[in-house]
Write an enzyme that holds these catalytic residues in place. Structure first.
Site, PDB file in Angstrom:
ATOM      1  N   LYS A  79       9.211  -4.341   4.943  1.00  0.00           N
ATOM      2  CA  LYS A  79      10.178  -5.444   4.979  1.00  0.00           C
ATOM      3  C   LYS A  79      11.592  -4.880   4.856  1.00  0.00           C
ATOM      4  O   LYS A  79      11.799  -3.888   4.153  1.00  0.00           O
ATOM      5  CB  LYS A  79       9.853  -6.392   3.815  1.00  0.00           C
ATOM      6  CG  LYS A  79      10.736  -7.617   3.698  1.00  0.00           C
ATOM      7  CD  LYS A  79      10.275  -8.480   2.507  1.00  0.00           C
ATOM      8  CE  LYS A  79      11.145  -9.697   2.303  1.00  0.00           C
ATOM      9  NZ  LYS A  79      10.664 -10.541   1.182  1.00  0.00           N
ATOM     10  N   SER A 154       9.700 -15.306   2.245  1.00  0.00           N
ATOM     11  CA  SER A 154      10.713 -14.658   3.046  1.00  0.00           C
ATOM     12  C   SER A 154      10.179 -13.475   3.853  1.00  0.00           C
ATOM     13  O   SER A 154      10.830 -13.041   4.798  1.00  0.00           O
ATOM     14  CB  SER A 154      11.842 -14.168   2.140  1.00  0.00           C
ATOM     15  OG  SER A 154      11.349 -13.194   1.239  1.00  0.00           O
ATOM     16  N   SER A 178       6.928 -14.955  -1.626  1.00  0.00           N
ATOM     17  CA  SER A 178       7.268 -14.416  -0.306  1.00  0.00           C
ATOM     18  C   SER A 178       6.228 -13.525   0.348  1.00  0.00           C
ATOM     19  O   SER A 178       6.365 -13.194   1.516  1.00  0.00           O
ATOM     20  CB  SER A 178       8.582 -13.648  -0.381  1.00  0.00           C
ATOM     21  OG  SER A 178       9.629 -14.566  -0.337  1.00  0.00           O
TER      22      SER A 178
END
Ligand code: GLN
Length: 479
Positions: A79, A154, A178
């Protein structure tokens, strides 16, 4: 289309000379080429680098098969909040669009040390603040199950990178869901370990007492193995537990006795719960009971306080963490300014998106002298109550079960129309971050509608990831 289900299957293919690592990487790069334009999963793909590394590892393996690391064959995405030396890490924000990491996050360092290949960095909500990936400066990622829908957030790009077979596994971060929420919406496994299990060194901070690195995979075996490599003491993060890291992979197949599982009545019978999720979760409960596990409703009077407590505390921490982005030390610096104050103001005005600004302002407000006790202190007290209540539940039960999300993946654009509803939908995931416990989202069959993925969540006792994973294995076999 070929899909490797686990690291084991890749390693077997390489051992039996059905594939080389270079071919495995080429296979994933092919899928990225085919789908990334449409799904917008990666902010950056390390094509050349991944291929070069694969070739070098193939050579190393051919020369001395035993010399390769445990994660030889693992092709993983990270990420865009994880520092990867000499690569950009931007938190999917204009603020850090051109910022290059000068060191590796500990988790990244440990993956590389075991010969994993990082294939690229994935899109996410700006500074990991969001639930649909729509706050990214680089635009939204799309859900491969239905490209008109959000992947969740997210860590949306991370989830889709595994869902769409662009890599075998992904690292994300989970501050309030997330990892688990996008895993649920994309039909993959999402594991958030106990707070302090994996070092946060090199993870761009959102809310430091909540942030935890998490793992997306197709198989529990891979989750166990990646956790084993990344977890454990780290001199660069004082909040990491020094509790020894168990051999999670070995404990997966250990047959445990019957489990005692608690659930909160209102998480299943609340008004806001999607019909499919209700039906699918209820079915799992029936199966668990039929297999001899005890599943019982327990009273839990604090459910309505979870989301407000989470948002008061995380915005407070975010306002402090993000004050480092001042246009001087890091990231975007505004031009044509007349004095220092203007430099701060303009750099932040230009560098941050709407959601991030909203949270910084909210956090500054709850920490302000006149309101500190009313909001911040109160929220800390609620957090303590939640921990105590949960501890009492865990004295009698092994796991807490709840849906991962109250809803299935929404259409892109939906959540902006009702931001409060979007915050409220974090209700089931923020709980584990508030108390620090490990939690996993497992994909389950959507009993009414085959096409949209659904997740079920199990929360375990602190640092009992081994139990959580081996119980998840049982569930997988049961379903
Ligand atoms: N959706 C939650 C939020 O916006 C969780 C984000 C996260 O875990 N990083 O805060």
């Amino acid at each position: 289309m070929k899909k490797y289900q686990s690291l084991q299957s890749i390693q077997t293919a390489i051992q039996s000379q059905q594939a080389t690592l270079e071919e495995v990487v080429t296979h994933y790069l092919g899928n990225i080429n085919q789908y990334n334009n449409k799904l917008h999963v990666f902010v950056e793909v390390y094509r050349e680098e991944a291929l070069e590394k694969a070739k070098a590892l193939d050579k190393k393996y051919q020369t001395a098969p035993k010399s390769v690391g445990k994660l030889f064959g693992l092709v993983i995405s990270i990420k865009d909040v994880l520092s990867h030396k000499d690569h950009i890490v931007s938190a999917s924000s204009k603020m850090l669009e051109k910022f290059t990491a000068v060191y590796n996050a500990t988790a990244v360092e440990r993956l590389l040390a075991e010969d994993a290949i990082i294939i690229g960095r994935t899109n996410c909500d700006e500074f990991a603040m969001g639930s649909t990936n729509e706050t990214s400066y680089f635009g939204v990622t799309r859900n491969a199950a239905d490209p008109d829908r959000a992947p969740g957030g997210s860590s949306g790009g991370a989830a889709v990178s595994v869902q769409a077979n662009m890599c075998l596994a992904a690292l994300g971060s989970d501050t309030g869901g997330s990892v688990r929420q996008p895993a649920a919406w994309c039909g993959v496994i999402g594991l958030k370990p106990t707070y302090g299990r994996i070092s946060r060194h090199g993870l761009l901070a959102y809310a430091s007492s909540f942030d935890q690195i998490g793992i997306f995979t197709n198989s529990l075996e891979d989750a166990a193995q990646i956790l084993e490599v990344t977890a454990g003491h780290d001199e660069f993060d004082a909040t990491v537990a020094s509790i020894p890291v168990p051999n999670y992979s070995n404990s997966l197949d250990i047959k445990k006795g019957k489990a005692k599982i608690a659930y909160f009545e209102s998480t299943l019978n609340g008004e806001g719960l999607d019909q499919d999720i209700h039906a699918s979760t209820s079915k799992v409960i029936e199966r668990l009971k039929a297999a001899g596990h005890e599943v019982e409703a327990v009273p839990f009077e604090y459910l309505d306080y979870l989301v407000p407590t989470y948002y008061v505390l995380t915005t407070a921490e975010a306002s402090s963490n993000l004050s480092r982005y001042d246009g001087v030390r890091y990231g975007h610096r505004a031009e044509n300014v007349n004095n220092l104050k203007e430099l701060y103001q303009k750099s932040r005005t230009e560098g941050f998106g709407k959601e991030v600004k909203k949270r910084i302002m909210l956090g500054t407000f709850v920490l302000s002298v006149g309101y500190y006790d009313a909001y911040y202190t109160k929220a800390q007290q609620v957090r303590r109550l939640l921990s105590e209540r949960t501890k009492a539940i865990f004295e009698q039960y092994d796991f807490i079960l709840m849906p991962t999300t109250p809803n299935v993946a929404p259409k892109i654009g939906e959540s902006e129309k009702d931001p409060i509803a979007t915050y409220l939908a974090d209700i089931y995931t923020v709980f584990a971050n508030l108390i620090g416990a490990p939690a996993i989202s497992l994909p389950i069959q959507n009993v009414n509608n085959e096409s949209l993925p659904i997740g079920i969540q199990f929360i375990g006792k602190d640092f009992e990831e081994a139990q959580l994973l081996s119980f998840s294995k049982e569930i997988e076999q049961l379903l």
